[in-house]
Write a protein that holds these residues in place. Structure first.
Motif, PDB file in Angstrom:
ATOM      1  N   ARG A   1      39.722  -8.367 -13.318  1.00 23.49           N
ATOM      2  CA  ARG A   1      39.289  -9.400 -12.780  1.00 23.49           C
ATOM      3  C   ARG A   1      39.874 -10.604 -13.741  1.00 23.49           C
ATOM      4  NH1 ARG A   1      36.780 -12.660 -16.022  1.00 23.49           N
ATOM      5  NH2 ARG A   1      35.373 -11.036 -16.901  1.00 23.49           N
ATOM      6  N   TYR A   2      40.002 -10.546 -15.024  1.00 22.22           N
ATOM      7  CA  TYR A   2      40.383 -11.681 -15.661  1.00 22.22           C
ATOM      8  C   TYR A   2      41.906 -12.084 -15.283  1.00 22.22           C
ATOM      9  CZ  TYR A   2      41.863 -14.750 -19.555  1.00 22.22           C
ATOM     10  OH  TYR A   2      42.351 -15.790 -20.421  1.00 22.22           O
TER      11      TYR A   2
ATOM     12  N   LYS B   1      43.231 -11.419 -12.333  1.00 23.18           N
ATOM     13  CA  LYS B   1      43.092 -11.940 -11.061  1.00 23.18           C
ATOM     14  C   LYS B   1      42.647 -13.546 -11.173  1.00 23.18           C
ATOM     15  CE  LYS B   1      41.070  -9.451  -7.877  1.00 23.18           C
ATOM     16  NZ  LYS B   1      41.835  -9.400  -6.712  1.00 23.18           N
ATOM     17  N   GLU B   2      41.689 -13.492 -11.985  1.00 30.95           N
ATOM     18  CA  GLU B   2      41.038 -14.919 -12.192  1.00 30.95           C
ATOM     19  C   GLU B   2      42.086 -15.989 -12.634  1.00 30.95           C
ATOM     20  OE1 GLU B   2      38.239 -17.150 -15.615  1.00 30.95           O
ATOM     21  OE2 GLU B   2      37.959 -14.908 -15.135  1.00 30.95           O
TER      22      GLU B   2
ATOM     23  N   TYR C   1      37.546 -19.912  -5.817  1.00 33.93           N
ATOM     24  CA  TYR C   1      38.489 -18.827  -5.861  1.00 33.93           C
ATOM     25  C   TYR C   1      37.964 -17.957  -7.230  1.00 33.93           C
ATOM     26  CZ  TYR C   1      42.455 -16.382  -7.629  1.00 33.93           C
ATOM     27  OH  TYR C   1      43.547 -15.488  -8.141  1.00 33.93           O
TER      28      TYR C   1
ATOM     29  N   THR D   1      34.936 -16.055  -6.493  1.00 38.73           N
ATOM     30  CA  THR D   1      35.165 -14.876  -5.768  1.00 38.73           C
ATOM     31  C   THR D   1      35.791 -13.444  -6.665  1.00 38.73           C
ATOM     32  OG1 THR D   1      36.095 -16.085  -3.846  1.00 38.73           O
ATOM     33  CG2 THR D   1      36.831 -13.955  -3.974  1.00 38.73           C
ATOM     34  N   GLN D   2      36.437 -14.023  -7.542  1.00 35.21           N
ATOM     35  CA  GLN D   2      36.979 -12.818  -8.667  1.00 35.21           C
ATOM     36  C   GLN D   2      35.741 -12.319  -9.125  1.00 35.21           C
ATOM     37  OE1 GLN D   2      39.806 -12.335  -7.359  1.00 35.21           O
ATOM     38  NE2 GLN D   2      39.781 -14.477  -6.744  1.00 35.21           N
TER      39      GLN D   2
ATOM     40  N   TRP E   1      33.697 -10.028  -6.861  1.00 35.47           N
ATOM     41  CA  TRP E   1      34.739  -8.901  -6.795  1.00 35.47           C
ATOM     42  C   TRP E   1      34.332  -7.671  -7.852  1.00 35.47           C
ATOM     43  CZ3 TRP E   1      38.358  -6.890 -10.212  1.00 35.47           C
ATOM     44  CH2 TRP E   1      39.280  -5.882  -9.678  1.00 35.47           C
ATOM     45  N   GLU E   2      34.207  -8.391  -9.084  1.00 35.70           N
ATOM     46  CA  GLU E   2      34.148  -7.470 -10.443  1.00 35.70           C
ATOM     47  C   GLU E   2      32.564  -7.201 -10.064  1.00 35.70           C
ATOM     48  OE1 GLU E   2      33.540  -7.874 -15.112  1.00 35.70           O
ATOM     49  OE2 GLU E   2      34.112  -9.636 -14.232  1.00 35.70           O
TER      50      GLU E   2
END
Length: 220
Positions: A109-110, A112-113, A177, A180-181, A184-185
């Motif tokens: 996640r990080y 992607k973040e 944005y 959203t991540q 998702w996590e």
């Protein structure tokens, strides 16, 4: 060569490890056995007493999946004056697996973040960086600008002269944005918590981090 010091062919007192006569001597003394251990490696089997022997040792290490499995043992056999240790592959405790999966998930996640995203500002598509420091810089700049102020800003694609409204759009889009991540996590966290078997966890893990990507080394 590695050795084991064995009592009654059942208990490993020392080893497996290299020949360290002082450590082995200490173990012999603790058993009240009158024996002087030589500093010279025996290069093979050595009988110290009826109940105490030194064997050259080998350990067979099977391959296994560190995320879902662990080794039990070693379990020793003694034959032909050689000690052989065998490990058994067993499943890890499912709660430990879940904990490790959540760590991998947070790292992904990080990744992607902070990967950034595309946004169109003034009819130009630009890349908005989402590193946490960069996000703070956007917010700081926005808070210091007057309503009619502008500022020059360099993006990977080009320079733009931004209005306060442009910066506000960037900040809001960046926040959406990033959220959203995290959403998702959280979705995968819920799936992990609900899982009751290791096969279920394997499917979940492959959904958020396929095996070919299993090295997210960033700190979440």
């Amino acid at each position: 060569m590695d050795y084991v010091l064995v009592e009654n062919n059942t208990s490993i007192i020392y080893g497996p490890g290299p020949w360290k006569h002082r450590m082995i001597q200490s173990d012999v003394d603790n058993l009240d056995i009158d024996y002087k251990v030589s500093p010279t490696e025996p290069n093979g089997y050595l009988k110290i007493a009826d109940i105490l022997e030194v064997y050259p040792a080998t350990v067979n290490n099977p391959t296994f999946d560190y995320l879902y499995q662990e080794l039990s043992g070693p379990f020793w056999t003694f034959a032909n004056q050689v000690a052989t240790g065998e490990y058994t592959v067993i499943d890890r405790d499912i709660n430990w697996i879940k904990g490790d999966l959540k760590i991998l998930l947070a790292k992904e996640r990080y990744r992607k973040e902070i990967a950034g995203f595309k946004l169109t500002i003034q009819d130009v598509e630009i890349t908005i960086e989402t590193d946490r420091d960069i996000r703070n810089i956007f917010v700081q700049k926005y808070s210091l600008m007057g309503e009619s102020d502008t500022c020059a800003w360099k993006f990977p694609e080009t320079w733009l002269t931004l209005t306060k409204s442009d910066l506000g759009n960037i900040i809001a889009s960046g926040a959406a944005y990033v959220q959203t991540q995290f959403d998702w996590e959280k979705g995968f966290i819920d799936l992990i918590d609900a899982a009751t078997t290791i096969p279920e966890l394997k499917v979940i893990k492959e959904s958020f981090l396929p095996a070919h990507k299993l090295n997210p080394g960033l700190t979440p």
